[in-house]
Scaffold this active site. Structure first.
Site, PDB file in Angstrom:
ATOM      1  CB  CYS A 146      10.853  -4.832  -3.618  1.00 31.48           C
ATOM      2  SG  CYS A 146       9.464  -5.903  -3.186  1.00 31.48           S
ATOM      3  CB  CYS A 151      -0.963  -0.004   1.188  1.00 29.50           C
ATOM      4  SG  CYS A 151      -0.216   0.422   2.784  1.00 29.50           S
ATOM      5  CB  CYS A 192      -7.726   5.659 -40.538  1.00 27.06           C
ATOM      6  SG  CYS A 192      -8.692   5.332 -39.055  1.00 27.06           S
ATOM      7  CB  CYS A 249      10.278   3.169 -17.179  1.00 24.93           C
ATOM      8  SG  CYS A 249      11.765   2.337 -16.527  1.00 24.93           S
ATOM      9  CG  HIS A 296     -18.253   9.961 -43.202  1.00 26.55           C
ATOM     10  ND1 HIS A 296     -19.178  10.910 -43.579  1.00 26.55           N
ATOM     11  CD2 HIS A 296     -17.029  10.561 -43.306  1.00 26.55           C
ATOM     12  CE1 HIS A 296     -18.549  12.031 -43.888  1.00 26.55           C
ATOM     13  NE2 HIS A 296     -17.240  11.842 -43.727  1.00 26.55           N
TER      14      HIS A 296
END
Length: 543
Positions: A329, A307, A479, A378, A507
């Site tokens: 970590c 958290c 496009c 990153c 269209h």
């Protein structure tokens, strides 16, 4: 004779009542099916009802919609592509993804669906070519034949979601070199529009084309489909992407020629991973509380989750004690590190500036030149050696000068945000400054950039306002069917008109439209498909 005439009129009246009752039942089943689709697929489904033109007493509604089918990919599903390196050798690029853009099923219900005719539909996708989409269309036709007289949209949707990859032979790898779109010449364009099934002979879930050439081509395609019916559909070798005669007129590959497919699909996967992560619940291994992903931090590449409250305290303590080089970590024996963007998000501005300065000074003194990874998600510090940097976290290789993907001996390129500043130096600087810039970016490239810079209408020529919310939008590539990122409507980049949500490509397929057959009009022929920059095909500009 009078008696016989009366009987005939009675039979006609009874037949008319039967037809009216059947049409009423069809309409009821259509409405029920649309409600069921909306309940099952929620945000992935858009229902559309258009009123047909005509006298008030004969007006009716065409029911239909758009289904976005998101596939569940197998573990370690890999995107694969190849390019020729500087030494002439073919090099492979691969990337593992968890998400791919949706397959879009645009459909409309004829008045006689489901009792007699199937829905009219088109299939569009960014990562499937028209040959592969044709195989899916053929399977949808077969499913209708097996369930004729019953509602079929849920069956179609479940097939596309659960069985598409197996039908197309995708097990664990998607070879992007086999699905690159091909630019069609004007004479060979697929000029088709959806029509009500009641106007079609037979039970084809199809479209009609205007030119005689297209009609002949479609007849050839239909014959090929019938010939392959015994073995369950056309094979991928038969549906070669070089053989346009086998393309179903209901298929659309919604991607421009020469698009960098790997970059497009990779960016989509990263965006979806963040979105999915934010909605999941995770148990923090520090405080042992369950929290939503939006309140959590994920380390890479180990993917351990904690958290943000706990990590904010952890980072603050580490920085205060001078352990600034590696914010690891907390998982036991894990060597993953937090990237600068994660640190900045969790600690105060003052503490982040302190950590950034100490980290920068420590790293530069020991490793030489260093820059953060150019990828926005990153931002990991990477060492620059001989002008080239490689991020140790995400392995992205980039140029240390322009910060685009590594381009070898080719000149650097500029981002739009930097071009004006460089041009001011190039136009107003002395000869030595000009020569230095030409050596870095190339004289030809700077000359083209100078012409753009000197144009007084640069912004007006490169940006337009959304026809609904007036957000400024710049179109970089792709496009001419645009989607506003602010209000999510579809519109045409050429004439700026709003497009039908359920049938946006009509269209460009309507002969009466000013943009007929101009879906890819204005595309550059020499786009560099290996440019690994962070530019988007179209993005919002500041108001």
């Amino acid at each position: 004779m009078a008696t016989l005439g009366g009987l005939d009129r009675g039979r006609v009246q009874v037949a008319g009542e039967v037809v009216a009752e059947r049409m009423s039942l069809d309409t009821e089943e259509q409405d029920d099916e649309l409600l069921a689709l909306a309940s099952i697929y929620e945000e992935s489904f858009t229902s559309v009802q258009d009123q047909e033109t005509g006298p008030m007493e004969t007006q009716d509604f065409i029911r239909g919609g758009e289904l976005a089918i998101h596939l569940e990919l197998p573990p370690d599903f890999t995107l694969l592509t190849r390019h020729t390196g500087e030494n002439g050798e073919v090099q492979e690029q691969s990337y593992v993804v968890e998400h791919l853009p949706a397959i879009y099923l645009h459909f409309t219900f004829p008045a006689t669906y489901p009792s007699k005719h199937p829905p009219s539909f088109t299939l569009s996708c960014k990562w499937l070519n028209r040959a592969q989409l044709t195989q899916l269309c053929q399977q949808l036709d077969r499913l209708w034949a097996e369930n004729k007289g019953c509602v079929v949209m849920f069956t179609w949707a479940q097939f596309l979601k659960d069985e598409s990859l197996d039908l197309l032979g995708f097990t664990g790898t998607l070879d992007l070199d086999n699905i690159k779109p091909i630019r069609q010449s004007a004479g060979a364009a697929n000029n088709c529009v959806l029509v009500a099934a009641s106007d079609i002979q037979g039970d084809t879930c199809g479209a009609i084309c205007y030119s005689d050439v297209e009609k002949k081509r479609d007849s050839v395609s239909d014959s090929a489909s019938v010939g392959n019916g015994a073995d369950g559909g056309a094979s991928s070798s038969t549906l070669s992407r070089q053989n346009s005669q086998s393309y179903d007129s209901r298929t659309i590959q919604d991607i421009a020629p020469k698009t960098n497919m790997l970059r497009l699909l990779r960016d989509y996967d990263e965006e979806m991973r963040k979105k999915v992560f934010g909605t999941k619940t995770f148990a923090c291994k520090v405080c042992y509380m369950d929290k939503l992903g939006v309140n959590c931090l994920e380390f890479w590449p180990c993917r351990h989750v904690f958290c943000k409250d706990c990590m904010a305290s952890y980072f603050s303590v580490q920085i205060s004690e001078g352990n600034i080089k590696f914010l690891m970590c907390p998982e036991d024996k894990c060597e993953s590190e937090a990237n600068p963007k994660q640190v900045q998000e969790l600690v105060s501005e003052e503490m982040y500036q302190r950590w950034d300065e100490m980290l920068l000074n420590s790293t530069i003194s020991s490793l030489g030149d260093m820059q953060p990874c150019p990828r926005y998600h990153c931002q990991y510090p990477a060492t620059i050696e001989e002008g080239q940097g490689q991020c140790p976290s995400c392995k992205f290789v980039f140029c240390g000068i322009c910060r685009f993907g590594w381009h070898g001996v080719d000149p650097c390129r500029l981002k739009h945000s930097e071009s004006r500043k460089i041009m001011e130096i190039y136009i107003n600087g002395d000869e030595s400054e000009k020569q230095a810039l030409e050596g870095q970016y190339g004289k030809k490239y700077l000359t083209v950039l100078k012409e753009e810079y000197l144009s007084m209408n640069y912004l007006e020529e490169n940006s337009k306002k959304c026809p609904r919310c007036n957000a400024k939008i710049e179109k970089i590539d792709g496009c001419n069917k645009m989607t506003c990122q602010r209000c999510s409507i579809y519109f045409c980049w050429l004439c700026m008109c709003l497009l039908n949500r359920a049938r946006p490509y009509e269209h460009y397929n309507d002969e009466k439209s000013p943009c007929f057959n101009r879906l890819f009009a204005g595309m550059a022929e020499d786009d560099d498909i290996w440019d690994d920059s962070d530019d988007e095909m179209g993005y919002l500009l500041g108001d």
